[in-house]
Design a protein around this motif. Structure first.
Motif, mmCIF file in Angstrom:
data_model
loop_
_atom_site.group_PDB
_atom_site.id
_atom_site.type_symbol
_atom_site.label_atom_id
_atom_site.label_comp_id
_atom_site.label_asym_id
_atom_site.label_seq_id
_atom_site.Cartn_x
_atom_site.Cartn_y
_atom_site.Cartn_z
ATOM 1 N N GLU A 243 0.835 -1.116 -0.035
ATOM 2 C CA GLU A 243 0.035 -0.063 -0.107
ATOM 3 C C GLU A 243 1.006 1.157 -0.062
ATOM 4 O OE1 GLU A 243 -3.342 -0.238 2.986
ATOM 5 O OE2 GLU A 243 -2.435 -2.352 3.043
ATOM 6 N N GLY A 244 0.431 2.148 -0.800
ATOM 7 C CA GLY A 244 1.084 3.571 -0.792
ATOM 8 C C GLY A 244 2.183 3.248 -1.749
ATOM 9 N N GLN A 245 2.362 2.187 -2.642
ATOM 10 C CA GLN A 245 3.600 2.204 -3.329
ATOM 11 C C GLN A 245 3.040 2.205 -5.015
ATOM 12 O OE1 GLN A 245 5.137 -1.412 -2.093
ATOM 13 N NE2 GLN A 245 5.954 -0.853 -0.213
ATOM 14 N N GLN A 246 3.879 2.689 -5.682
ATOM 15 C CA GLN A 246 3.630 2.664 -7.156
ATOM 16 C C GLN A 246 4.572 1.311 -7.853
ATOM 17 O OE1 GLN A 246 4.184 6.461 -9.122
ATOM 18 N NE2 GLN A 246 2.298 7.121 -8.116
ATOM 19 N N GLY A 247 3.769 0.810 -8.722
ATOM 20 C CA GLY A 247 4.733 -0.682 -9.047
ATOM 21 C C GLY A 247 3.976 -1.819 -8.400
ATOM 22 N N GLU A 248 4.195 -2.811 -9.209
ATOM 23 C CA GLU A 248 3.608 -4.168 -8.731
ATOM 24 C C GLU A 248 4.977 -4.983 -8.248
ATOM 25 O OE1 GLU A 248 0.338 -4.580 -12.343
ATOM 26 O OE2 GLU A 248 2.178 -5.934 -12.238
ATOM 27 N N GLY A 249 4.195 -5.905 -7.388
ATOM 28 C CA GLY A 249 5.209 -7.037 -6.831
ATOM 29 C C GLY A 249 6.200 -6.527 -5.643
ATOM 30 N N GLN A 250 5.626 -5.205 -4.996
ATOM 31 C CA GLN A 250 6.453 -4.757 -4.098
ATOM 32 C C GLN A 250 5.785 -5.314 -2.627
ATOM 33 O OE1 GLN A 250 7.057 -0.552 -4.772
ATOM 34 N NE2 GLN A 250 7.892 -0.931 -6.624
ATOM 35 N N GLN A 251 6.267 -6.009 -1.954
ATOM 36 C CA GLN A 251 5.705 -6.567 -0.592
ATOM 37 C C GLN A 251 6.554 -6.028 0.277
ATOM 38 O OE1 GLN A 251 5.354 -10.810 -0.893
ATOM 39 N NE2 GLN A 251 3.669 -10.699 -2.112
ATOM 40 N N GLY A 252 5.994 -5.820 1.528
ATOM 41 C CA GLY A 252 6.676 -5.692 2.941
ATOM 42 C C GLY A 252 6.755 -4.393 3.306
ATOM 43 N N GLU A 253 7.339 -4.009 4.630
ATOM 44 C CA GLU A 253 7.210 -2.489 5.020
ATOM 45 C C GLU A 253 8.578 -2.218 4.759
ATOM 46 O OE1 GLU A 253 4.859 -4.435 8.815
ATOM 47 O OE2 GLU A 253 6.978 -4.315 8.752
ATOM 48 N N GLY A 254 8.456 -0.954 3.910
ATOM 49 C CA GLY A 254 9.811 -0.426 3.830
ATOM 50 C C GLY A 254 10.742 -0.897 3.044
ATOM 51 N N ALA A 304 -4.737 19.229 -14.047
ATOM 52 C CA ALA A 304 -5.350 18.385 -15.049
ATOM 53 C C ALA A 304 -4.465 17.239 -15.365
ATOM 54 C CB ALA A 304 -5.420 19.149 -16.180
ATOM 55 N N GLN A 305 -4.028 16.647 -14.369
ATOM 56 C CA GLN A 305 -3.211 15.417 -14.533
ATOM 57 C C GLN A 305 -4.042 14.059 -14.092
ATOM 58 O OE1 GLN A 305 0.276 15.499 -12.110
ATOM 59 N NE2 GLN A 305 1.059 17.694 -12.949
ATOM 60 N N GLN A 306 -5.187 14.129 -14.640
ATOM 61 C CA GLN A 306 -6.236 13.155 -14.475
ATOM 62 C C GLN A 306 -5.485 11.656 -14.497
ATOM 63 O OE1 GLN A 306 -8.612 14.231 -18.158
ATOM 64 N NE2 GLN A 306 -10.363 13.955 -16.606
ATOM 65 N N ARG A 307 -4.577 11.224 -15.232
ATOM 66 C CA ARG A 307 -4.020 9.733 -15.177
ATOM 67 C C ARG A 307 -3.516 9.635 -13.733
ATOM 68 N NH1 ARG A 307 -0.289 6.679 -19.482
ATOM 69 N NH2 ARG A 307 0.060 4.479 -18.305
ATOM 70 N N ASP A 308 -2.723 10.471 -13.433
ATOM 71 C CA ASP A 308 -2.023 10.276 -12.010
ATOM 72 C C ASP A 308 -2.926 10.356 -11.043
ATOM 73 O OD1 ASP A 308 0.425 10.090 -13.370
ATOM 74 O OD2 ASP A 308 1.052 12.178 -13.065
ATOM 75 N N ALA A 309 -3.866 11.335 -11.057
ATOM 76 C CA ALA A 309 -5.152 11.261 -10.129
ATOM 77 C C ALA A 309 -5.574 10.056 -9.800
ATOM 78 C CB ALA A 309 -5.981 12.630 -10.341
ATOM 79 N N LYS A 310 -5.833 9.592 -10.901
ATOM 80 C CA LYS A 310 -6.681 8.211 -10.845
ATOM 81 C C LYS A 310 -5.889 7.065 -9.902
ATOM 82 C CE LYS A 310 -6.672 5.588 -14.435
ATOM 83 N NZ LYS A 310 -6.767 4.939 -15.675
ATOM 84 N N GLU A 311 -4.671 7.016 -10.041
ATOM 85 C CA GLU A 311 -4.048 6.196 -9.165
ATOM 86 C C GLU A 311 -4.008 6.305 -7.761
ATOM 87 O OE1 GLU A 311 -1.902 3.010 -7.991
ATOM 88 O OE2 GLU A 311 -2.665 3.397 -10.089
ATOM 89 N N ASP A 312 -4.060 7.842 -7.249
ATOM 90 C CA ASP A 312 -4.304 8.304 -6.019
ATOM 91 C C ASP A 312 -5.455 8.023 -5.389
ATOM 92 O OD1 ASP A 312 -1.719 9.389 -5.235
ATOM 93 O OD2 ASP A 312 -2.220 11.132 -6.630
#
Length: 554
Positions: A243-254, A304-312
């Motif tokens: 959570e709070g991460q961009q990109g896939e396959g990133q597990q774990g804390e920190g 007007a950054q709709q694509r980035d806003a969608k991820e948030d």
């Protein structure tokens, strides 16, 4: 805790003794009245009055001692003392002593009956759970916050869909700000409730360092241990991985990896959440992170950054869902604890009732066997005593029935308990007329069988509850999970088994009554009354089955 356990248990035992002694005095006075012999019970009654006065004094002292360490228990003791004084229970003891001394046995027996009822009400005050009102208030609070979070999730999902459809970004940014403000109100409410929740739910939740078991001080897994096993219970669920991460396959804390944003802050906040033993505070932190995502989404929409806003927006929704999952977990835990207490209380009651009913049946058989030896007056007195004991069982069954009805999630078990209470009333009425014949014996045996069936079913329900704790929620009749905190006390399969048991009892009683049709000791009119009762019982089993099928109690 010392004063709570010692004071509560000691006073309860003493009051039980007072009720038992009062019942004994009542029986003695009534028998003395029946035989027209002076009772001689005034001395024992005086001793009982003295014991009750000491009981009040000890209760007052214990309330004073527990005032700081156990304020709820102290208040409970003060309520019991106040109720005792308002009803004048100590004075009632003295009145009965005077009546016994002047051999006014009928009036003494009447006053003893009323006094015994007052003592039983006083006992209920002592047996009340002082934390129950707090638990109910907490459940109400949690359900209210879950409703608010559900509303936020719907609004956030709608905004994300509108963003994907290309709606006006400035208008969406304004709406996103409104949702963020509403989320702030929820966060504030959760933070205010967390102090109360910490004392109520702290036990059984991960303590500081507990969720980090199997990790090195740096937060990395020990050799041979998987990263997946390091995530605490509070982080399981949809949208909580990476959570709070961009990109896939990133597990774990920190965990270090490409594409992470706010790596140090995110890892630190998640580690803090794992170490936090207050799940409501965890939920507040989830809402806070959702608001941070909402703020970022609003800013990007205005740019007007709709694509980035969608991820948030998507991450904000996931954080809200995770917060809801935290609160739902508390509700399920509360319900499981409530169910365990209730099942334990019911099993204890039914076991006690079974032992008493078996004793009554044995005595009934002895009286029946001795009825041919003469002394009808003595047999009548013995049968009357059995009737009083059976009447006490009726009250016990009614208390168990009240517990089941207050829970409100079962259909078959309240019906089974009500049928047992009816059979006990019928038996008490028969024994009051010295009827210890075949029908009375048949009904008593059926009561014993019914109590054994209830104990077995409730024991099995306790085992199932222990096995399912922490598992997925119970399914409802339509296959959908039941709302958190609304889980059934007894599973549907247990309800159906009890319906089958009730039907089997009707069938057996029908056969037993049919076998008595040619018995010269059985009055045909009396047999007809029993068959009419059986027909009514059959109709009620049908209604219970219908209610279970239609989920009328849900």
């Amino acid at each position: 805790m010392y004063h709570r356990s010692f004071g509560g248990n000691w006073l309860t035992v003493c009051l039980f003794m007072a009720i038992a002694l009062s019942a004994a005095q009542l029986t003695g006075a009534q028998e003395a009245e029946t035989t027209s012999v002076p009772s001689g019970l005034s001395l024992e009654q005086q001793r009982l009055a003295s014991r009750f006065e000491r009981l009040e004094a000890v209760a007052a002292r214990l309330a004073e001692l527990a005032n700081n360490s156990e304020p709820e228990r102290a208040e409970q003791l003060r309520r019991a003392i106040k109720a005792s004084r308002e009803k004048g229970i100590a004075e009632r003891f003295g009145t009965i002593v005077n009546l016994l001394e002047t051999e006014r046995l009928s009036a003494a027996a009447k006053d003893q009956t009323e006094l015994q009822a007052e003592l039983e009400l006083l006992l209920q005050v002592l047996l009340e759970d002082p934390d129950n009102s707090e638990r109910e208030a907490m459940k109400k609070f949690l359900k209210a916050q879950i409703r608010e979070i559900n509303k936020l999730i719907r609004q956030q999902r709608s905004l994300r869909n509108q963003n994907e459809e290309g709606a006006d970004t400035n208008r969406l940014a304004d709406k996103q700000n409104d949702v963020n403000e509403s989320a702030g109100e929820v966060q504030e409410a959760l933070e205010e409730g967390s102090d109360k929740a910490e004392s109520e739910f702290g036990e059984g939740q991960p303590q500081e360092g507990e969720s980090a078991e199997g990790k090195s001080p740096e937060g990395k897994p020990k050799e041979g241990e998987s990263q997946e096993g390091q995530q605490g219970e509070s982080q399981q669920g949809e949208g909580q991985q990476g959570e709070g991460q961009q990109g896939e396959g990133q597990q774990g804390e920190g965990q270090q990896g490409e594409g992470q944003q706010g790596e140090g802050q995110q890892g630190e906040s998640q580690q803090t959440e794992q170490q936090n033993s207050d799940p409501i505070k965890n939920a507040a932190q989830r809402v806070e992170r959702a608001r941070q995502r909402m703020e970022q989404a609003e800013k990007k929409l205005r740019d007007a950054q709709q694509r980035d806003a969608k991820e948030d927006q998507r991450e904000a929704q996931r954080e809200l869902e995770a917060a809801r999952a935290e609160l739902e977990r508390i509700l399920r835990q509360l319900r499981e604890e409530e169910m365990e207490r209730l099942l334990a209380k019911l099993v204890s009651r039914f076991r006690d009732m079974l032992a008493k009913q078996e004793s009554i049946y044995d005595d009934t058989m002895e009286i029946s066997a001795a009825s041919t030896d003469g002394k009808p007056r003595n047999l009548m007195l013995q049968s009357i005593r059995l009737s009083r004991r059976e009447s006490e069982l009726v009250r016990d069954a009614e208390k168990a029935l009240t517990l089941l009805r207050e829970d409100g999630t079962s259909v078959a078990f309240p019906e089974a308990t009500e049928q047992l209470a009816e059979d006990m009333r019928s038996t008490a009425a028969r024994l009051a007329t010295a009827d210890v014949g075949p029908i009375t014996q048949t009904v008593e045996l059926d009561i014993i069988t019914g109590l054994k069936d209830m104990i077995q079913a409730l024991d099995q329900a306790r085992d199932e509850l222990a096995q399912q704790q922490g598992d997925s929620p119970q399914p409802g009749g339509s296959g959908e999970p039941l709302p958190p905190g609304e889980e059934r006390l007894l599973q549907l399969i247990s309800e159906l088994k009890m319906i089958r048991t009730l039907q089997a009892r009707v069938y057996k009683r029908t056969q037993d009554l049919g076998a008595l049709a040619d018995n010269p000791q059985v009055d045909p009119a009396e047999l007809k009354v029993e068959l009419d009762k059986l027909a009514e019982r059959q109709e009620r089993i049908f209604q219970a089955t219908h209610d279970l099928h239609t989920q009328a109690n849900q």
